[in-house]
Motif scaffolding. Structure first.
Motif, PDB file in Angstrom:
ATOM      1  N   LYS A  85       0.818  -1.214   0.000  1.00 22.76           N
ATOM      2  CA  LYS A  85       0.000   0.000   0.000  1.00 22.76           C
ATOM      3  C   LYS A  85       0.853   1.265   0.000  1.00 22.76           C
ATOM      4  N   ALA A  86       2.107   1.143  -0.436  1.00 23.28           N
ATOM      5  CA  ALA A  86       3.045   2.263  -0.372  1.00 23.28           C
ATOM      6  C   ALA A  86       2.653   3.422  -1.273  1.00 23.28           C
ATOM      7  N   LEU A  87       2.032   3.146  -2.416  1.00 23.58           N
ATOM      8  CA  LEU A  87       1.697   4.212  -3.364  1.00 23.58           C
ATOM      9  C   LEU A  87       0.227   4.632  -3.273  1.00 23.58           C
ATOM     10  N   MET A  88      -0.660   3.664  -3.284  1.00 24.76           N
ATOM     11  CA  MET A  88      -2.110   3.895  -3.110  1.00 24.76           C
ATOM     12  C   MET A  88      -2.572   2.959  -2.011  1.00 24.76           C
ATOM     13  N   SER A  89      -3.312   3.482  -1.066  1.00 25.49           N
ATOM     14  CA  SER A  89      -3.712   2.658   0.063  1.00 25.49           C
ATOM     15  C   SER A  89      -5.225   2.574   0.188  1.00 25.49           C
ATOM     16  N   SER A  90      -5.786   1.441  -0.206  1.00 24.84           N
ATOM     17  CA  SER A  90      -7.206   1.140  -0.020  1.00 24.84           C
ATOM     18  C   SER A  90      -8.125   2.247  -0.552  1.00 24.84           C
ATOM     19  N   VAL A  91      -7.923   2.651  -1.785  1.00 29.61           N
ATOM     20  CA  VAL A  91      -8.726   3.716  -2.388  1.00 29.61           C
ATOM     21  C   VAL A  91     -10.012   3.126  -2.979  1.00 29.61           C
ATOM     22  N   ASP A  92     -11.131   3.774  -2.700  1.00 33.59           N
ATOM     23  CA  ASP A  92     -12.421   3.366  -3.261  1.00 33.59           C
ATOM     24  C   ASP A  92     -12.516   3.935  -4.681  1.00 33.59           C
ATOM     25  N   VAL A  93     -12.449   3.058  -5.685  1.00 36.45           N
ATOM     26  CA  VAL A  93     -12.451   3.493  -7.078  1.00 36.45           C
ATOM     27  C   VAL A  93     -13.709   3.016  -7.818  1.00 36.45           C
ATOM     28  N   HIS A  94     -14.711   2.523  -7.089  1.00 40.93           N
ATOM     29  CA  HIS A  94     -15.851   1.877  -7.744  1.00 40.93           C
ATOM     30  C   HIS A  94     -16.691   2.816  -8.612  1.00 40.93           C
ATOM     31  N   LEU A  95     -16.646   4.115  -8.366  1.00 43.04           N
ATOM     32  CA  LEU A  95     -17.411   5.057  -9.185  1.00 43.04           C
ATOM     33  C   LEU A  95     -16.698   5.405 -10.485  1.00 43.04           C
ATOM     34  N   GLY A  96     -15.440   4.987 -10.598  1.00 41.49           N
ATOM     35  CA  GLY A  96     -14.659   5.244 -11.795  1.00 41.49           C
ATOM     36  C   GLY A  96     -14.037   6.631 -11.775  1.00 41.49           C
ATOM     37  N   GLY A  97     -13.078   6.832 -12.672  1.00 44.09           N
ATOM     38  CA  GLY A  97     -12.417   8.124 -12.784  1.00 44.09           C
ATOM     39  C   GLY A  97     -10.911   7.976 -12.838  1.00 44.09           C
ATOM     40  N   THR A  98     -10.249   9.101 -12.651  1.00 44.89           N
ATOM     41  CA  THR A  98      -8.791   9.148 -12.635  1.00 44.89           C
ATOM     42  C   THR A  98      -8.345   9.352 -11.196  1.00 44.89           C
ATOM     43  N   PHE A  99      -7.411   8.522 -10.754  1.00 41.97           N
ATOM     44  CA  PHE A  99      -6.955   8.558  -9.363  1.00 41.97           C
ATOM     45  C   PHE A  99      -5.442   8.691  -9.326  1.00 41.97           C
ATOM     46  N   SER A 100      -4.946   9.437  -8.372  1.00 40.63           N
ATOM     47  CA  SER A 100      -3.500   9.556  -8.196  1.00 40.63           C
ATOM     48  C   SER A 100      -2.933   8.207  -7.795  1.00 40.63           C
ATOM     49  N   ALA A 101      -1.915   7.763  -8.528  1.00 43.31           N
ATOM     50  CA  ALA A 101      -1.270   6.487  -8.215  1.00 43.31           C
ATOM     51  C   ALA A 101      -0.311   6.608  -7.041  1.00 43.31           C
ATOM     52  N   VAL A 102      -0.140   7.824  -6.528  1.00 41.85           N
ATOM     53  CA  VAL A 102       0.748   8.029  -5.381  1.00 41.85           C
ATOM     54  C   VAL A 102       0.013   8.754  -4.249  1.00 41.85           C
ATOM     55  N   SER A 103      -1.278   8.489  -4.121  1.00 38.86           N
ATOM     56  CA  SER A 103      -2.078   9.181  -3.105  1.00 38.86           C
ATOM     57  C   SER A 103      -1.633   8.872  -1.682  1.00 38.86           C
ATOM     58  N   ALA A 104      -0.917   7.772  -1.468  1.00 34.87           N
ATOM     59  CA  ALA A 104      -0.442   7.420  -0.125  1.00 34.87           C
ATOM     60  C   ALA A 104       0.928   8.027   0.181  1.00 34.87           C
ATOM     61  N   VAL A 105       1.507   8.744  -0.791  1.00 30.76           N
ATOM     62  CA  VAL A 105       2.841   9.330  -0.604  1.00 30.76           C
ATOM     63  C   VAL A 105       2.699  10.800  -0.232  1.00 30.76           C
ATOM     64  N   ALA A 106       3.267  11.185   0.894  1.00 28.79           N
ATOM     65  CA  ALA A 106       3.244  12.589   1.321  1.00 28.79           C
ATOM     66  C   ALA A 106       4.153  13.413   0.405  1.00 28.79           C
ATOM     67  N   VAL A 107       3.778  14.674   0.188  1.00 33.02           N
ATOM     68  CA  VAL A 107       4.570  15.558  -0.671  1.00 33.02           C
ATOM     69  C   VAL A 107       6.036  15.582  -0.235  1.00 33.02           C
ATOM     70  N   THR A 108       6.304  15.569   1.045  1.00 36.64           N
ATOM     71  CA  THR A 108       7.695  15.589   1.525  1.00 36.64           C
ATOM     72  C   THR A 108       8.468  14.346   1.104  1.00 36.64           C
ATOM     73  N   ASN A 109       7.764  13.288   0.721  1.00 38.82           N
ATOM     74  CA  ASN A 109       8.424  12.042   0.306  1.00 38.82           C
ATOM     75  C   ASN A 109       8.523  11.882  -1.208  1.00 38.82           C
ATOM     76  N   TYR A 110       8.135  12.890  -1.971  1.00 43.97           N
ATOM     77  CA  TYR A 110       8.249  12.805  -3.429  1.00 43.97           C
ATOM     78  C   TYR A 110       9.701  12.676  -3.884  1.00 43.97           C
ATOM     79  N   ILE A 111      10.658  13.027  -3.041  1.00 44.85           N
ATOM     80  CA  ILE A 111      12.070  12.902  -3.408  1.00 44.85           C
ATOM     81  C   ILE A 111      12.678  11.582  -2.934  1.00 44.85           C
ATOM     82  N   GLN A 112      11.862  10.725  -2.352  1.00 44.77           N
ATOM     83  CA  GLN A 112      12.371   9.414  -1.942  1.00 44.77           C
ATOM     84  C   GLN A 112      12.435   8.477  -3.139  1.00 44.77           C
ATOM     85  N   ARG A 113      13.444   7.626  -3.130  1.00 48.92           N
ATOM     86  CA  ARG A 113      13.605   6.613  -4.182  1.00 48.92           C
ATOM     87  C   ARG A 113      12.587   5.498  -3.960  1.00 48.92           C
ATOM     88  N   ALA A 114      12.356   4.706  -4.990  1.00 44.27           N
ATOM     89  CA  ALA A 114      11.385   3.608  -4.892  1.00 44.27           C
ATOM     90  C   ALA A 114      11.719   2.676  -3.729  1.00 44.27           C
TER      91      ALA A 114
END
Length: 153
Positions: A85-114
């Motif tokens: 769940k490091a990138l997306m954590s238990s996101v409800d997507v049943h209504l459809g749409g576009t979702f951030s694939a990194v919603s579980a990552v805090a902005v301060t961690n955008y510079i962290q390596r995989a």
């Protein structure tokens, strides 16, 4: 208030001894574009492998998951082995749409390596698997597109 001059991670501070890491200043952008087919009745804990990223890559906050409306897809996670769940954590997507694939990552961690996002103590080198895990059974079939954008030196 004070006037300051600051330097981002992509610009070398003239007073610093070490150069800027190439991935921050001149990283090459690549992406995984992977569609997964979810069948009606695929149960919770089903796993779908999406692709691989270099362990030292930066995952872009512009990465997305595109989902059609699909009954039952109320728990969709994206991550790595050991950190599903490091990138997306238990996101409800049943209504459809576009979702951030990194919603579980805090902005301060955008510079962290995989490898750091995967919770590893050090860079193992090589490639890391990226995969989706369902936390609830799918009530209908769906073709889900995962675009994982990453930068490497």
């Amino acid at each position: 208030m004070a006037v300051v001059t600051g330097y981002g991670t992509g610009y070398k501070d003239p007073a610093a001894l070490n150069p800027v890491s190439a991935v921050f200043a001149e990283g090459t952008e690549k992406s995984i574009n992977s569609q997964i087919s979810i069948a009606n009745g695929d149960s919770a804990t089903s796993v779908y492998y999406v692709g691989k990223v270099p362990s030292n890559a930066l995952i872009s906050p512009r990465s997305n998951v595109f989902v059609p409306a699909t009954a039952g897809l109320t728990d969709y996670s994206l991550g790595f082995t050991g950190a599903p769940k490091a990138l997306m954590s238990s996101v409800d997507v049943h209504l459809g749409g576009t979702f951030s694939a990194v919603s579980a990552v805090a902005v301060t961690n955008y510079i962290q390596r995989a490898w750091q996002l995967a919770g590893l103590a050090s860079d193992p080198g090589g490639m890391l698997d990226v995969f989706v895990t369902l936390g609830a059974a799918a009530g209908a079939a769906a073709l889900v597109h995962n675009e994982i954008i990453f930068k490497k030196a």
